[in-house]
Design a protein around this motif. Structure first.
Motif, PDB file in Angstrom:
ATOM      1  N   ALA A 203       0.709  -1.194   0.024  1.00 47.89           N
ATOM      2  CA  ALA A 203       0.077  -0.092   0.007  1.00 47.89           C
ATOM      3  C   ALA A 203       0.763   1.017   0.021  1.00 47.89           C
ATOM      4  N   MET A 204       1.921   1.157   0.812  1.00 48.22           N
ATOM      5  CA  MET A 204       2.891   2.528   0.767  1.00 48.22           C
ATOM      6  C   MET A 204       3.553   2.514  -0.687  1.00 48.22           C
ATOM      7  N   ALA A 205       4.018   1.263  -1.122  1.00 49.91           N
ATOM      8  CA  ALA A 205       4.674   1.435  -2.317  1.00 49.91           C
ATOM      9  C   ALA A 205       3.754   2.015  -3.508  1.00 49.91           C
ATOM     10  N   GLN A 206       2.586   1.703  -3.562  1.00 49.09           N
ATOM     11  CA  GLN A 206       1.750   2.479  -4.628  1.00 49.09           C
ATOM     12  C   GLN A 206       1.484   3.734  -4.337  1.00 49.09           C
ATOM     13  N   LEU A 207       1.773   4.408  -3.035  1.00 42.98           N
ATOM     14  CA  LEU A 207       1.771   5.982  -3.149  1.00 42.98           C
ATOM     15  C   LEU A 207       2.953   6.488  -3.865  1.00 42.98           C
ATOM     16  N   SER A 208       3.920   5.585  -4.384  1.00 45.35           N
ATOM     17  CA  SER A 208       5.042   6.270  -4.932  1.00 45.35           C
ATOM     18  C   SER A 208       4.996   6.423  -6.237  1.00 45.35           C
ATOM     19  N   ASP A 209       5.834   7.332  -7.155  1.00 42.57           N
ATOM     20  CA  ASP A 209       5.354   7.315  -8.470  1.00 42.57           C
ATOM     21  C   ASP A 209       5.914   6.247  -9.245  1.00 42.57           C
ATOM     22  N   ARG A 210       7.085   5.474  -8.811  1.00 45.01           N
ATOM     23  CA  ARG A 210       7.418   4.095  -9.663  1.00 45.01           C
ATOM     24  C   ARG A 210       7.823   3.022  -8.477  1.00 45.01           C
ATOM     25  N   VAL A 211       7.490   2.140  -8.727  1.00 46.15           N
ATOM     26  CA  VAL A 211       7.869   0.935  -7.962  1.00 46.15           C
ATOM     27  C   VAL A 211       8.900  -0.016  -8.647  1.00 46.15           C
ATOM     28  N   ILE A 212       9.907  -0.128  -8.038  1.00 47.89           N
ATOM     29  CA  ILE A 212      11.233  -0.923  -8.654  1.00 47.89           C
ATOM     30  C   ILE A 212      11.139  -2.368  -7.815  1.00 47.89           C
ATOM     31  N   ARG A 213      11.125  -3.398  -8.785  1.00 47.59           N
ATOM     32  CA  ARG A 213      11.207  -4.802  -8.025  1.00 47.59           C
ATOM     33  C   ARG A 213      12.643  -5.256  -8.231  1.00 47.59           C
TER      34      ARG A 213
END
Ligand SMILES: Nc1ncnc2c1ncn2[C@@H]1O[C@H](COP(=O)(O)OP(=O)(O)OP(=O)(O)O)[C@@H](O)[C@H]1O
Ligand SMILES: [Mg+2]
Length: 223
Positions: A203-213
């Motif tokens: 949920a926190m990751a989704q608040l960012s502009d981009r998620v790097i895996r």
């Protein structure tokens, strides 16, 4: 404008049978003002990546460029100064100085740099983080979550261009986590800061502009 860049970044630990390829050829580019989150399983190389981006340790091979500077070309002294002036860190283990009180811990990086703290701003950050009443407490007189908030305040206080955060809200309840993340986003936007944040929380990751895996030391998504 690109503010962070890695080129074929590798970090190996140990040798022979004990060789660990913590990072194995990472190519990453982050734009100024971007808020990037980094997700991946335990041991996938997230903290190692953050350490490399912040020049806390030298890579095995490859480059990291921060604000146009190839940081591994700097000697240790110059790298320390460069880090202090450009990067705010929030670690998993806080790294607070036990003999300094909350306020002193927050302004320490600036003091070390001979910089005058913006007292009004520091106070505002402390109020938002609920630390105003704990100003004179020593770290061992604080809860884990409070210590984490001191570490966040310390990272924000000097308004660095880049904030590197390793699970910055890992020990906070969900309401405080939301507030802290909101604060990080707000100051990020206000001061054009770039933020790279490791999180286990989708949920926190989704608040960012981009998620790097990241998986086994390689980026597998969000590049
Ligand atoms: N100083 C070190 N010496 C030897 N191996 C290390 C060292 N630091 C990290 N490693 C190894 O490198 C790999 C990546 O570790 P890293 O700390 O980057 O993982 P992580 O993704 O941050 O995991 P977590 O989510 O548990 O914090 C792991 O296999 C770890 O055991
Ligand atoms: Mg880690």
């Amino acid at each position: 404008m690109e503010i962070l860049k890695t080129k074929n970044l590798k970090k190996y630990y140990g040798s022979g049978e004990n060789l660990v390829k913590a990072l194995d050829g990472v190519n990453l580019s982050v734009e100024e003002g971007e808020f990037v989150s980094v997700v991946g399983t335990s041991g996938s190389g997230k903290s190692t990546l953050l350490h490399m981006l912040g020049g806390l340790d030298y890579a095995t091979s490859g480059d990291v460029t921060v604000a146009g500077k190839e940081i591994f070309k700097l000697n240790e002294t110059d790298l320390t100064i460069f880090r202090r002036r450009n990067i705010g860190f929030v670690f998993q283990n806080y790294n607070l100085v036990p003999i300094l009180n909350v306020y002193e811990n927050i302004i320490l990086p600036m003091e070390l740099d001979g910089e005058r703290p913006d007292k009004d701003f520091v106070w505002e950050v402390m109020e938002i983080l609920g630390l105003d009443k704990k100003k004179n407490n020593l770290p061992n007189q604080l809860s884990g979550g409070q210590q984490q908030r001191v570490a966040i305040a310390r990272a924000l206080a000097s308004k660095p261009a880049i904030i590197l955060a390793d699970e910055p809200t890992g020990n906070l309840d969900s309401k405080t986590s939301q507030e802290v993340l909101g604060l990080l986003k707000l100051t990020g936007e206000q001061f054009g800061q770039t933020m790279v944040m490791i999180t286990h929380n989708e949920a926190m990751a989704q608040l960012s502009d981009r998620v790097i895996r990241i998986e086994d030391g390689r980026i597998v998504g969000g590049q």
